[in-house]
Design a protein around this motif. Structure first.
Motif, mmCIF file in Angstrom:
data_model
loop_
_atom_site.group_PDB
_atom_site.id
_atom_site.type_symbol
_atom_site.label_atom_id
_atom_site.label_comp_id
_atom_site.label_asym_id
_atom_site.label_seq_id
_atom_site.Cartn_x
_atom_site.Cartn_y
_atom_site.Cartn_z
ATOM 1 N N MET A 1 0.962 -1.288 0.116
ATOM 2 C CA MET A 1 -0.004 0.056 -0.055
ATOM 3 C C MET A 1 0.912 1.273 -0.039
ATOM 4 N N GLU A 2 1.871 1.331 0.768
ATOM 5 C CA GLU A 2 2.753 2.257 0.830
ATOM 6 C C GLU A 2 4.210 1.912 1.048
ATOM 7 N N VAL A 3 5.183 2.769 0.481
ATOM 8 C CA VAL A 3 6.700 2.107 0.546
ATOM 9 C C VAL A 3 7.668 3.258 0.237
ATOM 10 N N TRP A 4 8.712 3.409 1.363
ATOM 11 C CA TRP A 4 9.741 4.474 1.174
ATOM 12 C C TRP A 4 10.865 3.997 1.628
ATOM 13 N N PRO A 5 12.117 4.260 0.809
ATOM 14 C CA PRO A 5 12.120 5.047 -0.556
ATOM 15 C C PRO A 5 11.302 4.106 -1.659
ATOM 16 N N ARG A 6 10.751 4.766 -2.520
ATOM 17 C CA ARG A 6 9.895 4.232 -3.425
ATOM 18 C C ARG A 6 10.736 2.972 -4.066
ATOM 19 N N ARG A 7 11.953 3.242 -4.380
ATOM 20 C CA ARG A 7 12.660 2.301 -5.130
ATOM 21 C C ARG A 7 12.742 1.025 -4.683
ATOM 22 N N HIS A 8 12.504 0.808 -3.414
ATOM 23 C CA HIS A 8 12.556 -0.479 -2.514
ATOM 24 C C HIS A 8 11.031 -1.240 -2.777
ATOM 25 N N ARG A 9 10.363 -0.663 -3.847
ATOM 26 C CA ARG A 9 9.150 -1.399 -3.807
ATOM 27 C C ARG A 9 9.050 -3.116 -4.431
ATOM 28 N N THR A 10 10.071 -3.178 -4.839
ATOM 29 C CA THR A 10 10.505 -4.687 -5.421
ATOM 30 C C THR A 10 10.555 -5.581 -4.101
ATOM 31 N N SER A 11 11.737 -4.856 -3.206
ATOM 32 C CA SER A 11 12.089 -5.507 -2.039
ATOM 33 C C SER A 11 10.839 -5.837 -1.011
ATOM 34 N N ALA A 12 9.912 -4.797 -1.045
ATOM 35 C CA ALA A 12 8.594 -4.858 -0.335
ATOM 36 C C ALA A 12 7.769 -5.920 -0.895
ATOM 37 N N ARG A 13 7.724 -6.217 -1.960
ATOM 38 C CA ARG A 13 6.630 -7.055 -2.708
ATOM 39 C C ARG A 13 7.373 -8.561 -2.457
ATOM 40 N N ARG A 14 8.758 -8.748 -2.412
ATOM 41 C CA ARG A 14 9.588 -9.793 -1.858
ATOM 42 C C ARG A 14 9.150 -10.088 -0.652
ATOM 43 N N ALA A 15 9.292 -9.249 0.287
ATOM 44 C CA ALA A 15 9.048 -9.423 1.788
ATOM 45 C C ALA A 15 7.461 -10.094 1.898
ATOM 46 N N ALA A 16 6.478 -9.329 1.207
ATOM 47 C CA ALA A 16 5.101 -9.536 1.126
ATOM 48 C C ALA A 16 4.925 -11.246 1.025
ATOM 49 N N THR A 17 5.889 -11.763 0.318
ATOM 50 C CA THR A 17 5.389 -13.176 0.166
ATOM 51 C C THR A 17 5.425 -14.010 1.382
ATOM 52 N N GLU A 18 5.857 -13.328 2.645
ATOM 53 C CA GLU A 18 5.757 -14.121 4.042
ATOM 54 C C GLU A 18 4.389 -13.763 4.531
ATOM 55 N N VAL A 19 3.700 -12.866 3.890
ATOM 56 C CA VAL A 19 2.371 -12.781 4.527
ATOM 57 C C VAL A 19 1.396 -13.772 4.450
ATOM 58 N N ALA A 20 1.305 -14.816 3.614
ATOM 59 C CA ALA A 20 0.461 -15.975 3.718
ATOM 60 C C ALA A 20 0.994 -16.828 4.793
ATOM 61 N N ARG A 21 2.088 -16.998 5.150
ATOM 62 C CA ARG A 21 2.737 -17.706 5.981
ATOM 63 C C ARG A 21 2.102 -17.391 7.593
ATOM 64 N N LEU A 22 2.223 -15.817 7.454
ATOM 65 C CA LEU A 22 1.976 -15.406 8.984
ATOM 66 C C LEU A 22 0.430 -15.465 9.011
ATOM 67 N N ARG A 23 -0.397 -15.082 8.038
ATOM 68 C CA ARG A 23 -1.840 -15.389 8.126
ATOM 69 C C ARG A 23 -2.135 -16.595 8.788
ATOM 70 N N VAL A 24 -1.699 -17.600 8.361
ATOM 71 C CA VAL A 24 -1.796 -19.066 8.931
ATOM 72 C C VAL A 24 -1.510 -19.355 10.274
ATOM 73 N N ALA A 25 -0.500 -18.600 10.659
ATOM 74 C CA ALA A 25 -0.086 -18.542 12.365
ATOM 75 C C ALA A 25 -0.728 -17.880 12.980
ATOM 76 N N GLY A 26 -1.641 -16.817 12.633
ATOM 77 C CA GLY A 26 -2.454 -15.949 13.400
ATOM 78 C C GLY A 26 -2.061 -14.511 13.358
ATOM 79 N N PRO A 27 -2.979 -13.763 14.008
ATOM 80 C CA PRO A 27 -2.811 -12.210 13.714
ATOM 81 C C PRO A 27 -1.931 -11.782 14.245
ATOM 82 N N TYR A 28 -1.290 -12.493 15.348
ATOM 83 C CA TYR A 28 -0.308 -11.693 16.235
ATOM 84 C C TYR A 28 1.251 -12.268 15.993
#
Length: 489
Positions: free
Chosen positions: A178-205
């Protein structure tokens, strides 16, 4: 921790370098004094070791070389020899051994005590701690100031990235950046976002720390009242320091608080619009128009379609509205009623395509139970009669689908509201009897106990009020079904 060159500058003539002439900027983890032949069991690495040269440090070449090699292999930052008690000058064997081992050698001239070196070192540590604390407090203040600004989410993300000297991103619950800074790191943010699915399974905390290129990345959840609202991803050159981790937690707390405040504002606006929708569904059109005007809402359209969704889980109506409202014209002006297990949305002409399509996407994304039903276009006054049969239809719609009653080009039934509002005669009963006897005047009049001419007059009045010809087979069949669905025939 202070570095060796900083410590030498701070001590001045009390600690002079022998070799190399300019001390390297190596980190000093402590000042230790020992005359042991092998002090390494008592060292953890990074120390400035002080000695008077009683042991192998002042011995012959072979002893000195073995001694300095052990210290260098153990990670000792530098060796300092105190002159006066044992040696008046630096032993040549020790100087050569330190140079061969790559171990910086310093001298503590008389009458400077070793305690002076230790005290100076710890004063530098204390000063560095105060500076680090001041910097951390300044970074925390900047985060709070950013959160209190007019556009808090981008401001907090930017302040966090600057504070950790890396990058930061705000992610949606599904991992969208949704938001990233510096903007040139958007690719890094998208790569980090691949971990979201695993965390959603583990729970909201659940949170995660993992390497990404040359960075350490921390992925922290944003929650409110046990509900996952998103994630914050933060990356900086490894290893990430403890103060930086505290900054990440502060930023998450501020963004979660801001999200809750925004949620309360959204909930209040939805509640106000829900009052208008409830009035319309109850048939109080004039009261609904007056309330909408008082609330500053756009003028109500004369005709709408009623959209119902169910099967999404008890108490999760807000999730449905979160998915559908962005499709509304102007972004979130839907008139909707969110029940514990149902959502009813009034779809105006401007949203006739986008809102049902958004509902269809939501249902398709939850195929195990979610379902939807879309009524035909109707006058506002007709909603009270359309809701019960549409609710029954919604209960029978297969999971994962949206049933549109207008599909196939079948016209909607005429509104029954004009008949129900008529007070001079029972027009509803008259029309029901007329249609039941398939337009046979004598039988219908006998059923009602009225004269045939009275029946003709009432049917004519009903036709004018409905704006339809009840002798038209299509109109007659749709009107009869509407009467049956509402329990009036």
């Amino acid at each position: 921790m202070p570095t060796l060159d900083v410590l030498v500058r701070a001590l001045g003539d009390d600690l002079a370098p022998v070799s190399p002439a300019a001390p390297p900027p190596r980190r000093v983890t402590g000042v230790h004094i020992s005359e042991l032949a092998d002090p390494t069991p008592y060292l953890s690495g990074g120390e400035l070791l002080l000695t008077t040269g009683l042991g192998p440090a002042g011995g012959r070449t072979m002893q000195a070389r073995a001694y300095t090699a052990r210290l260098a292999a153990h990670g000792v930052t530098a060796l300092g020899i105190g002159l006066g008690p044992v040696h008046d000058t630096v032993p040549e064997a020790l100087a050569g051994a330190c140079e061969a081992a790559g171990l910086p050698l310093l001298v503590v001239p008389p009458p400077t005590p070793f305690l002076t070196v230790a005290r100076t070192y710890w004063s530098l540590v204390a000063a560095a701690g105060r500076e680090e604390l001041s910097t951390a407090l300044g970074a925390h203040r900047e985060l709070v100031r950013s959160a209190a600004g007019p556009d808090p989410v981008p401001a907090v993300v930017r302040a966090l990235a600057d504070a950790v000297e890396g990058w930061a991103a705000r992610l949606s619950p599904d991992g969208e950046v949704m938001e990233v800074w510096p903007r040139r790191h958007r690719t890094s943010a998208r790569r980090a976002a691949t971990e979201v699915a695993r965390l959603r399974v583990a729970g909201p905390y659940s949170s995660a720390t993992f390497p990404l290129g040359e960075d350490d990345v921390v992925l922290q959840p944003l929650t409110g009242h046990g509900r996952l609202t998103g994630f914050v991803a933060t990356g900086c050159p490894r290893p990430m320091k403890a103060p930086d981790r505290q900054l990440v937690l502060t930023a998450c707390a501020l963004l979660a608080l801001q999200g809750q405040q925004q949620r309360r504002g959204v909930a209040a606006a939805r509640a106000a619009r829900a009052c208008v929708a409830r009035l319309l569904c109850a048939g109080h059109v004039d009261a609904a128009r007056a309330l909408a005007a008082d609330l500053g809402l756009p003028a109500l359209p004369p005709r709408v379609r009623l959209l119902g969704l169910a099967g999404f889980g008890h108490g999760r109506g807000d999730d449905v509205l979160d998915a559908v409202e962005p499709a509304a014209r102007g972004g979130g002006q839907l008139l909707a009623v969110a029940e514990p297990d149902e959502v009813w949305i009034l779809v105006g002409p401007d949203d006739a395509q986008t809102v049902p399509e958004a509902a269809r996407r939501y249902v398709a994304a939850h195929p195990s139970a979610a379902r939807a039903a879309l009524g035909a276009e109707a006058d506002l006054g007709q909603l009270r009669w359309q809701l019960p049969p549409l609710r029954r239809l919604l209960a029978d719609v297969p999971a994962g689908t949206l049933h549109d009653r207008a599909d196939g080009g079948v016209p909607a039934a005429p509104s029954l509201e004009p008949l129900l509002s008529h007070r001079r005669a029972d027009l509803v009963g008259t029309v029901a009897a007329y249609l039941r006897h398939r337009g046979h005047w004598e039988r219908a009049a006998a059923d009602l106990g009225v004269h045939r001419n009275t029946l003709r007059h009432r049917i004519g009045t009903a036709g004018r009020l409905l704006g339809a010809d009840l002798d038209d087979p299509d109109v007659a069949s749709r009107t009869w079904l509407a009467l049956r669905e509402n329990g009036l025939a």
